[in-house]
Design a protein around this motif. Structure first.
Motif, PDB file in Angstrom:
ATOM      1  N   GLY A   1       6.055  29.112  -8.496  1.00 25.72           N
ATOM      2  CA  GLY A   1       6.137  29.546  -7.115  1.00 25.72           C
ATOM      3  C   GLY A   1       6.153  28.434  -6.097  1.00 25.72           C
ATOM      4  N   ALA A   2       6.235  27.193  -6.552  1.00 27.31           N
ATOM      5  CA  ALA A   2       6.183  26.073  -5.604  1.00 27.31           C
ATOM      6  C   ALA A   2       7.542  25.414  -5.410  1.00 27.31           C
ATOM      7  CB  ALA A   2       5.176  25.033  -6.074  1.00 27.31           C
ATOM      8  N   ASP A   3       8.598  25.993  -5.939  1.00 25.99           N
ATOM      9  CA  ASP A   3       9.927  25.417  -5.753  1.00 25.99           C
ATOM     10  C   ASP A   3      10.247  25.303  -4.258  1.00 25.99           C
ATOM     11  OD1 ASP A   3      10.284  25.215  -8.421  1.00 25.99           O
ATOM     12  OD2 ASP A   3      11.586  26.969  -8.641  1.00 25.99           O
ATOM     13  N   GLY A   4      10.882  24.202  -3.924  1.00 26.74           N
ATOM     14  CA  GLY A   4      11.264  23.998  -2.526  1.00 26.74           C
ATOM     15  C   GLY A   4      10.215  23.307  -1.692  1.00 26.74           C
TER      16      GLY A   4
ATOM     17  N   ILE B   1       0.857  -1.187   0.000  1.00 24.90           N
ATOM     18  CA  ILE B   1       0.000   0.000   0.000  1.00 24.90           C
ATOM     19  C   ILE B   1       0.894   1.238   0.000  1.00 24.90           C
ATOM     20  CG2 ILE B   1      -1.798   1.246   1.258  1.00 24.90           C
ATOM     21  CD1 ILE B   1      -2.605  -1.489   2.474  1.00 24.90           C
ATOM     22  N   HIS B   2       0.686   2.104  -0.943  1.00 25.11           N
ATOM     23  CA  HIS B   2       1.606   3.233  -1.091  1.00 25.11           C
ATOM     24  C   HIS B   2       0.884   4.435  -1.691  1.00 25.11           C
ATOM     25  CE1 HIS B   2       1.804   2.854  -5.507  1.00 25.11           C
ATOM     26  NE2 HIS B   2       1.679   1.562  -5.272  1.00 25.11           N
ATOM     27  N   GLY B   3       1.490   5.580  -1.526  1.00 29.67           N
ATOM     28  CA  GLY B   3       1.043   6.785  -2.210  1.00 29.67           C
ATOM     29  C   GLY B   3       1.980   7.114  -3.338  1.00 29.67           C
ATOM     30  N   GLU B   4       2.059   8.391  -3.671  1.00 28.94           N
ATOM     31  CA  GLU B   4       2.947   8.805  -4.751  1.00 28.94           C
ATOM     32  C   GLU B   4       3.407  10.237  -4.523  1.00 28.94           C
ATOM     33  OE1 GLU B   4       0.649   8.535  -8.314  1.00 28.94           O
ATOM     34  OE2 GLU B   4      -0.559  10.285  -7.857  1.00 28.94           O
ATOM     35  N   MET B   5       4.526  10.548  -5.124  1.00 29.27           N
ATOM     36  CA  MET B   5       5.004  11.922  -5.083  1.00 29.27           C
ATOM     37  C   MET B   5       4.177  12.767  -6.047  1.00 29.27           C
ATOM     38  SD  MET B   5       7.367  11.950  -2.827  1.00 29.27           S
ATOM     39  CE  MET B   5       7.903  13.647  -3.084  1.00 29.27           C
ATOM     40  N   VAL B   6       3.905  13.994  -5.640  1.00 27.46           N
ATOM     41  CA  VAL B   6       3.178  14.950  -6.476  1.00 27.46           C
ATOM     42  C   VAL B   6       4.169  16.044  -6.900  1.00 27.46           C
ATOM     43  CG1 VAL B   6       1.247  16.565  -6.599  1.00 27.46           C
ATOM     44  CG2 VAL B   6       1.051  14.469  -5.224  1.00 27.46           C
ATOM     45  N   PRO B   7       4.352  16.272  -8.197  1.00 23.36           N
ATOM     46  CA  PRO B   7       5.419  17.173  -8.665  1.00 23.36           C
ATOM     47  C   PRO B   7       5.045  18.655  -8.520  1.00 23.36           C
ATOM     48  CG  PRO B   7       4.238  16.300 -10.546  1.00 23.36           C
ATOM     49  CD  PRO B   7       3.648  15.634  -9.332  1.00 23.36           C
ATOM     50  N   LEU B   8       5.065  19.143  -7.279  1.00 23.77           N
ATOM     51  CA  LEU B   8       4.729  20.548  -7.065  1.00 23.77           C
ATOM     52  C   LEU B   8       5.691  21.490  -7.793  1.00 23.77           C
ATOM     53  CD1 LEU B   8       3.667  21.023  -3.331  1.00 23.77           C
ATOM     54  CD2 LEU B   8       2.244  20.633  -5.345  1.00 23.77           C
ATOM     55  N   HIS B   9       6.913  21.005  -8.048  1.00 19.56           N
ATOM     56  CA  HIS B   9       7.867  21.865  -8.734  1.00 19.56           C
ATOM     57  C   HIS B   9       7.401  22.234 -10.142  1.00 19.56           C
ATOM     58  CE1 HIS B   9       9.082  17.641  -9.621  1.00 19.56           C
ATOM     59  NE2 HIS B   9       9.093  18.105 -10.854  1.00 19.56           N
ATOM     60  N   GLY B  10       6.381  21.550 -10.627  1.00 22.93           N
ATOM     61  CA  GLY B  10       5.834  21.888 -11.935  1.00 22.93           C
ATOM     62  C   GLY B  10       4.896  23.077 -11.912  1.00 22.93           C
ATOM     63  N   ALA B  11       4.620  23.610 -10.729  1.00 22.53           N
ATOM     64  CA  ALA B  11       3.728  24.766 -10.608  1.00 22.53           C
ATOM     65  C   ALA B  11       4.551  26.008 -10.275  1.00 22.53           C
ATOM     66  CB  ALA B  11       2.691  24.522  -9.518  1.00 22.53           C
TER      67      ALA B  11
ATOM     68  N   ARG C   1      -4.733  10.770   1.248  1.00 19.92           N
ATOM     69  CA  ARG C   1      -4.481  12.016   1.943  1.00 19.92           C
ATOM     70  C   ARG C   1      -3.251  12.675   1.331  1.00 19.92           C
ATOM     71  NH1 ARG C   1      -4.285  11.206   8.134  1.00 19.92           N
ATOM     72  NH2 ARG C   1      -6.403  10.507   7.590  1.00 19.92           N
ATOM     73  N   LEU C   2      -3.376  13.929   0.978  1.00 19.53           N
ATOM     74  CA  LEU C   2      -2.247  14.693   0.431  1.00 19.53           C
ATOM     75  C   LEU C   2      -1.519  15.403   1.561  1.00 19.53           C
ATOM     76  CD1 LEU C   2      -0.724  15.973  -2.048  1.00 19.53           C
ATOM     77  CD2 LEU C   2      -2.365  17.868  -1.838  1.00 19.53           C
ATOM     78  N   VAL C   3      -0.195  15.281   1.550  1.00 22.07           N
ATOM     79  CA  VAL C   3       0.655  15.967   2.522  1.00 22.07           C
ATOM     80  C   VAL C   3       1.623  16.859   1.739  1.00 22.07           C
ATOM     81  CG1 VAL C   3       2.347  15.703   4.375  1.00 22.07           C
ATOM     82  CG2 VAL C   3       0.502  14.008   4.110  1.00 22.07           C
ATOM     83  N   THR C   4       1.683  18.131   2.095  1.00 17.45           N
ATOM     84  CA  THR C   4       2.673  19.017   1.490  1.00 17.45           C
ATOM     85  C   THR C   4       3.613  19.535   2.581  1.00 17.45           C
ATOM     86  OG1 THR C   4       1.480  21.122   1.719  1.00 17.45           O
ATOM     87  CG2 THR C   4       0.915  19.741  -0.176  1.00 17.45           C
ATOM     88  N   MET C   5       4.854  19.788   2.181  1.00 12.66           N
ATOM     89  CA  MET C   5       5.864  20.255   3.124  1.00 12.66           C
ATOM     90  C   MET C   5       6.632  21.414   2.512  1.00 12.66           C
ATOM     91  SD  MET C   5       7.401  16.602   4.472  1.00 12.66           S
ATOM     92  CE  MET C   5       8.535  17.435   5.556  1.00 12.66           C
ATOM     93  N   GLY C   6       6.692  22.500   3.255  1.00 12.08           N
ATOM     94  CA  GLY C   6       7.531  23.633   2.871  1.00 12.08           C
ATOM     95  C   GLY C   6       8.702  23.775   3.826  1.00 12.08           C
TER      96      GLY C   6
END
Length: 472
Positions: free
Chosen positions: A127-130, A115-125, A465-470
């Motif tokens: 202002g979302a670098d980092g 059972i796993h999730g996946e990475m979401v490529p926020l760097h493609g948006a 569930r989506l988790v984002t980290m800054g």
């Protein structure tokens, strides 16, 4: 006498009332069934919900329990006899049921580790670098599993094992006709080390126990196999809660003149008549290209010749009784209705008690019940065809869309069927009833929504569930 008891809050208990379980072939009493009242249903739901929220049952432990349960089930000496007592299936059908349930448990255990999730490529948006983002999957909570008589062990496994693999608690209501098989599955799960508070068993009818489960706010997910009528009722009753509904069907298989007719005939006889035709994907309409019709009909007759019909416990039994006298009455009346309107009986057409002989009909009026309604019995309609495109339209022309099969050596026809037939599954050079337990299995239209198959069911029985980290 054997007892089919309730499992509530980790303990086997007596029901508020009891009923007799009768043998489907000779009518003898084979067990006493304990049935739950409303207070017991509510107590079971509360206990499972509490356990699901508090009991530590990590992923690898789920794998260990489910795979050990598979080994224990394979070793059980009483399970085949219990299935025959429950259903009236032949010994061969019961043995296949056990083998498949072992696979379902094994696969579910393996999937518990994956059972796993996946990475979401926020760097493609912009202002979302980092920032990082990923998804994780969490259990939905309590799964209410409401299971049918026609697969009293393996369909129970298909609902219970993925739910446990996903980390859920389960409240199981087996079919009233078949409590013994479900009880054995639960026993092996407990013996394998399942925390007992995570699972409840509630015997009883759909009109009582089933309704109380629907009325309760506790279940987060309903897994049901049964009629489309009941499926609609479940959808209306549970609102926005998630469901997995495997409902009615009217399955067809096409045999083209260029097919391997020997192989097709053998496969079609098995697919039409195993479990006395009481399978959602049993062939009900068998379309045969006209140039091969006489040859193929002869091969069907040869395949049926000498088959053992009647007592399901006799050596080499092929077809035993259907599940109830009421169903035998209905099936017999539909066959007679078709005959009265000019249908020809190619094979079978007779009845002895609850046993309907494997029946092949030809020249059936498409308006007859035996053609236009789901028979759920050992009856197949032989239909000649000349135009392939029209035949595909005919196969699609039902309210249902569970599965279809086609036998042909023509890759163009095979691909056309796969693209045209609106079904959950299209099987090329296999029958409509082809199934491997690891595959996704579900229908479209009035055949339901959601899928079985451990990997796919686990996805449905978990929440993303989506988790984002800054950066701090």
């Amino acid at each position: 006498m054997r007892q089919a008891r309730l499992l509530i809050d980790g303990a086997w208990v007596d029901g508020a009332s009891t009923s007799e379980l009768r043998d489907k072939y000779d009518g003898s009493v084979v067990a006493e069934v304990h049935e739950a009242d409303r207070e017991q249903v509510e107590r079971a739901l509360a206990a499972v919900a509490e356990a699901q929220a508090t009991v530590d049952f990590p992923h690898y432990r789920r794998y260990e329990v489910l795979t050990r349960a598979a080994a224990l089930l394979q070793q059980r000496g009483d399970v085949v006899a219990a299935i025959v007592d429950d259903t009236g299936f032949t010994v061969a059908d019961a043995e296949r049921e056990v083998g498949r349930a072992v696979q379902t448990l094994t696969i579910s255990g393996e999937e518990a580790k994956r059972i796993h999730g996946e990475m979401v490529p926020l760097h493609g948006a912009p202002g979302a670098d980092g920032r990082l983002a990923f998804t994780v999957r969490h259990p939905v909570g309590v799964v209410a599993a409401i299971t049918p008589f026609n697969s009293p062990l393996n369909t129970v496994a298909h609902k219970v094992a993925p739910a446990l693999a996903a980390g859920n608690g389960v409240v199981l209501k087996p079919a009233a006709y078949t409590p013994l098989s479900a009880g054995i599955l639960v026993e092996v799960l407990l013996e394998a080390g399942l925390p007992p508070e995570l699972l409840a068993v509630l015997n009883g009818s759909g009109s009582t126990v089933g309704e109380w489960l629907l009325q309760s706010p506790v279940p987060a997910f309903y897994a049901f196999t049964g009629s489309t009528e009941v499926g609609r009722h479940i959808r209306a009753a549970v609102g926005l809660r998630k469901t997995q509904l495997e409902l009615g069907s009217l399955a067809s298989t096409i045999v083209c003149a260029d097919a391997d007719l020997d192989r097709a005939a053998t496969a079609c006889v098995g697919a039409a008549f195993r479990k006395a035709g009481q399978v959602c994907t049993s062939i009900q309409r068998l379309y045969v290209e006209r140039g091969a019709l006489d040859d193929f009909a002869g091969r069907l007759a040869a395949e049926l010749g000498g088959r053992v019909v009647g007592d399901p416990r006799q050596q080499g039994g092929f077809v035993g009784p259907v599940i109830s006298a009421r169903d035998a009455d209905r099936i017999e009346s539909w066959i007679q209705q078709a005959q009265q309107k000019g249908a020809d009986v190619v094979a079978g057409g007779t009845r002895d008690g609850q046993v309907i002989a494997p029946t092949v009909l030809a020249n059936v009026d498409p308006a007859d019940d035996v053609f236009s309604q789901e028979v759920f019995g050992p009856v197949v309609n032989l239909v000649p065809f000349d135009d392939f495109d029209t035949t595909l339209d005919d196969v699609n022309d039902t309210p249902y869309g569970l599965a279809a099969g086609i036998f042909t050596r023509d890759i163009g026809r095979a691909l056309q069927a796969a693209e045209t037939l609106r079904m959950g599954s299209v099987h090329i050079n296999e029958t409509s009833s082809s199934r491997v337990d690891l595959m996704p299995y579900g229908g479209v239209k009035e055949s339901g929504a959601g899928v079985e198959g451990p990997r796919y069911a686990i996805e449905e029985m978990t929440e993303q569930r989506l988790v984002t980290m800054g950066r701090p």
